[in-house]
Design an enzyme around this catalytic site. Structure first.
Site, short mmCIF file in Angstrom:
data_model
loop_
_atom_site.label_atom_id
_atom_site.label_comp_id
_atom_site.label_asym_id
_atom_site.label_seq_id
_atom_site.Cartn_x
_atom_site.Cartn_y
_atom_site.Cartn_z
N GLY A 45 -22.94 -15.99 -27.55
CA GLY A 45 -22.66 -15.10 -28.67
C GLY A 45 -23.65 -15.33 -29.79
CD GLN A 50 -25.12 -17.63 -34.91
OE1 GLN A 50 -24.55 -16.77 -34.24
NE2 GLN A 50 -25.29 -18.87 -34.47
CB CYS A 107 -22.70 -23.17 -33.31
SG CYS A 107 -23.24 -21.87 -34.45
CG LEU A 108 -27.12 -20.05 -29.94
CD1 LEU A 108 -27.56 -18.61 -29.72
CD2 LEU A 108 -27.79 -20.98 -28.95
CG HIS A 149 -18.28 -19.58 -32.50
ND1 HIS A 149 -18.31 -20.96 -32.47
CD2 HIS A 149 -19.50 -19.20 -32.98
CE1 HIS A 149 -19.49 -21.37 -32.93
NE2 HIS A 149 -20.23 -20.33 -33.23
CD GLU A 150 -20.87 -15.59 -31.96
OE1 GLU A 150 -21.52 -15.38 -33.00
OE2 GLU A 150 -21.02 -16.60 -31.26
CG HIS A 153 -21.23 -17.21 -36.84
ND1 HIS A 153 -21.89 -18.13 -37.63
CD2 HIS A 153 -21.26 -17.70 -35.58
CE1 HIS A 153 -22.28 -19.15 -36.85
NE2 HIS A 153 -21.90 -18.92 -35.61
ZN LIG Z 1 -22.13 -20.03 -33.92
#
Ligand SMILES: [Zn+2]
Length: 193
Positions: A45, A50, A107-108, A149-150, A153
């Site tokens: 995701g 991000q 998480c990226l 999670h997304e 964000h």
């Molecule tokens: Zn993340």
């Protein structure tokens, strides 16, 4: 085009995403770039914050993860989650089931950091699509976790906010180091401009 992924410490990750009122070419291009960026990073995701844009836009793809299954109902109909990927969701509104499960999450924007996080097992969501439709989603398994999670964000909430205080304390020096590196990197790129 692959975009640089913003790391923890950049204030954009704390920004509330703006609603997308209509889909134009820049939004379509951003979504395509986000899909490419997420796939290149082997992520499941990615949220607009991000890649440095505070908009209500996220992309998801759990089709490459074989050991953590997902379930998906689209507009009330059960579908193969692998076939339905990737998802590009605009302005997602989610409702969480009360039942929680703990699961490992990364998480990226936090390279090499993972933690156990409690999340709702089932989530329902409504979201707009690039085609201007509104879809209803009911997700379970990994997809439910990734979606929560997304959507976090998109509201400036990070997975460290969902960690137990013990877990967060155990990661504190790594988080501080990442924050410092990110701020230093921002300084460098600003002075090059
Ligand atoms: Zn993340």
């Amino acid at each position: 085009m692959r975009l640089p992924i913003v790391k923890y410490g950049d204030p954009i990750l704390r920004a509330q995403g703006k609603l997308i009122e209509f889909v134009d070419e820049p939004i379509r291009a951003l979504a395509a770039d986000m899909l490419e960026t997420m796939h290149a990073a082997n992520g499941v995701g990615l949220a607009a914050q991000q890649v440095g844009t505070a908009l209500q836009l996220t992309v998801l793809d759990v089709s490459q993860v074989e050991d953590r299954p997902s379930t998906l109902k689209l507009n009330g109909v059960e579908v193969d989650p692998v076939e339905a990927m990737p998802l590009v969701l605009l302005n997602p509104r989610i409702r969480l089931d009360e039942e929680l499960a703990s699961g490992n999450e990364g998480c990226l924007s936090f390279p090499d950091i993972t933690a156990e996080i409690d999340r709702a097992i089932i989530v329902e969501a409504e979201a707009d699509t690039l085609e201007g439709e509104t879809i209803r989603i009911e997700a379970g398994g990994l997809l439910a976790r990734a979606l929560q999670h997304e959507v976090d964000h998109l509201h400036g909430i990070l997975f460290i906010d969902r960690m137990s205080s013990v877990t967060k304390a155990s990661l504190s020096s790594r988080l501080k180091r990442l924050q410092r590196e990110t701020l230093r990197g921002r300084g460098d790129s600003a002075s090059k401009r």
